[in-house]
Structure formats: structure tokens, C-alpha cells
Design an enzyme around this catalytic site. Sequence first.
Site, PDB file in Angstrom:
ATOM      1  N   THR A 151       6.548 -10.164  11.901  1.00 55.92           N
ATOM      2  CA  THR A 151       7.304 -11.419  11.799  1.00 55.92           C
ATOM      3  C   THR A 151       6.356 -12.593  12.021  1.00 55.92           C
ATOM      4  OG1 THR A 151       9.344 -10.411  12.545  1.00 55.92           O
ATOM      5  CG2 THR A 151       9.083 -12.740  13.072  1.00 55.92           C
ATOM      6  N   ARG A 172      22.167  -5.507   9.144  1.00 56.18           N
ATOM      7  CA  ARG A 172      21.600  -5.884  10.445  1.00 56.18           C
ATOM      8  C   ARG A 172      20.828  -7.218  10.373  1.00 56.18           C
ATOM      9  NH1 ARG A 172      16.330  -7.135  12.715  1.00 56.18           N
ATOM     10  NH2 ARG A 172      16.300  -6.425  14.852  1.00 56.18           N
TER      11      ARG A 172
HETATM   12  N1  ASP Z   1      12.286  -9.993  15.751  1.00 55.75           N
HETATM   13  C1  ASP Z   1      12.360  -9.444  14.436  1.00 55.75           C
HETATM   14  C2  ASP Z   1      13.717  -8.821  14.245  1.00 55.75           C
HETATM   15  O1  ASP Z   1      14.212  -8.194  15.139  1.00 55.75           O
HETATM   16  C3  ASP Z   1      11.317  -8.401  14.171  1.00 55.75           C
HETATM   17  C4  ASP Z   1       9.944  -8.698  14.688  1.00 55.75           C
HETATM   18  O2  ASP Z   1       9.712  -9.741  15.273  1.00 55.75           O
HETATM   19  O3  ASP Z   1       9.067  -7.863  14.513  1.00 55.75           O
HETATM   20  O4  ASP Z   1      14.250  -8.927  13.173  1.00 55.75           O
END
Ligand code: ASP
Length: 354
Positions: free
Chosen positions: A218, A246
Site C-alpha cells: 500500500t 472486503r
Molecule cells: N491496509 C491495507 C488494507 O488492509 C493493506 C496494506 O496496507 O498492506 O487494505
Amino acid sequence: MGRTKTGFVGAAIVMASLGISAQQPPSSHWGIVLHGGAGILQRASMKPETEAAYRASLKQALQAGAEILDRGGSSLDAVEAAVRIMEDDPLFNAGRGSVFTADGRIELDAAIMDGATLKAGAVADVTRTRHPISLARAVMEKSPHVFLVGPGADAFSMQAGLEQVDPSFFFTERRWQSLIKELKKEGLPIPNRPAGAPPEPKEPIAEIEPEEAHKFGTVGVVALDRHGDIAAGTSTGGTQAKRWGRVGDSPVIGAGTYASNQSCAVSATGTGEYFIRLTVAREVCALVEYKNMPLQQAVDQVIHKELTALRGDGGVIAITPDGQMAWSFNTPGMYRARQAEGGKVEVGIYNDEP
Ligand code: ASP
């Protein structure tokens, strides 16, 4: 040092009542911090060329934001520009290079928030917008709403004139192979190779980073501009093999993204379910606002105490209007970079780096 708009207006009124003409607001020093995801990133299992590629990408995105800030541009523009670069970079799990859902699709989430006005825009499960961060900004600036999801958000994106791409634009072989591996492990059905994807390579593709790291990547940016205004933005493909529509923390204002000139701007990365439950980004800012905590102490408290107590994993980056910059993560690594005006560019991956 940064100064809130209210502070400046107050000063201007006093100056006017003393017969002194108001001048331009005193310029504050700009600053920018970004992340490219947190996870099991360990020196021993990372190839030197992969590591170098990540460091170069982080630096490039940081520089794009820093140039805007240095020209006197807004923190919002800097955040959007830096995130867009990482969305186009297949190394990160945002835009091109995003992870796949269990049924083999890519659903993108993003949010942006303006600390000066508390205006915010967010989108979830969008499928055709090349730069979801710009769509989040369009929601903030061109719609009466804060959060749009799914087909409605895709439709708004077209109406707002954002660049549309075929979903296969986001496809990368590395994420696809990683999905198949995970679905096999979980005993779930393997979806068809997505329409428009390039033909399957004859040779297996080389792993470019440790397996676990594939779930992360991310991207997020926080920035402070010369006017003393802060902003935050986050963009992601979410978590690999996600199901049932989700949505993680990234586009949830207060969880993965938050900005207020009264406290701080935060962007998070990690397993979103924990970040939503703790409203991590807002929690950091509450500690700064109500407890007057120094920023580093606030991020460490939320990540190393509250998140760790829930057994959540991940990290945050943050900045305040007075120029404090911080990061904190409880994973072995977090792709990250920062720079303050006049300071050097700092880039880090592992937890043994400053
Ligand atoms: N926080 C992001 C999510 O849960 C994923 C990530 O940060 O790696 O969608």
C-alpha cells in the site's frame, strides 16, 4: 515553524488594529513523508537489485512531492502527485501492481484528506480508474459526498473525467502467481486468468521479494506546505485474496487516512481490519491534540502498544503543522522515505535503519 490559518488571521486582526498592514503569512518549512507498505521485509531475503529498485522508486515519488512543496504548492497537490507516481509503479500494491481478489479481480481503494478544511474524499472497490487517489480527490472537490464505493464510484469517475483504463492495465504476473499460490494453500478455487492479461510466461517468474511481502505494498503520503497546511493520502489494492467486497482501512477516514491542522496528518499500512478497529490515524491525532504528545511518541504508542496488543501488524507515517515528522511500524520492515525543507532525503526499508 508551521502556523495555523486561524493563528495568522488572529495576528492579522491585531496588526490591522495597530495600523500595521498585513503581509503574506510567514512561510513555514515544508516536509513530506511517504510509505510504500509494511511487512516481512528482511535484508537476508531481499535481492540487492530489488532493494535498489524500491529505494529508487521511493525517492522518485518523494522528489515529485518535494518539488511541488518547494515551489510553494499545496500539501494536497504534493500528496496527490507522489501517490500517483507510486500507483503507476508495479512495485507497489496500488494502481498498477495491485494484489488480486480471490476471484481474480482488482478492486482499488483510496482516500485523501485536507487538514486545513477537514474535507475528505474516499473510494473503495473501484476497477477502472488509473489513479484512484485523484478519484478520491474528485469525490472531495466535485461531489457533495465523502465516500463512494463500487459501480457508483466507477460511474462518478467517468463523469468527473478521470483517466479510465481496462482492468488488465493493473495486471502484473508477480501478483497473479502470488494469488494462485495463496489460493492453493487455502484450498480455494483458482479463477481464470483475467481477460486482457498477457499470455502466461513459459518460465516461472523470479521472486522479487519475500513471499509474505506480496500481501503488502500500500502507498501513502503526508505533507506540510509553506502555508502551514497538512494533508494525507493513501491508495491500495487491499489485501491479497480478499473476498466479499472486503474494504480495508486505507479509504476509511480516521482509520487509514486522516489530516487536521489542529493535530497531524497520518497514512497507515498493514492488516486493515486492526487499523479500522483502533481508528489508528485519528487515534494518533487525538494523542497529539488532546495530550499534547510529541508526534513520535504518539505514533509509537498507537503502533507498539495499541496495535501490537491486538496482534495487528503494520505501521504509519505522520506529520504535524509545526514540522514534526514521524514513522512507526511493528513489522520487520516498511518501505518509507522523508524529507524536510533544507534537509536530506532519508529512505528506509528495514527496522534497523533510522
Ligand atoms: N491496509 C491495507 C488494507 O488492509 C493493506 C496494506 O496496507 O498492506 O487494505
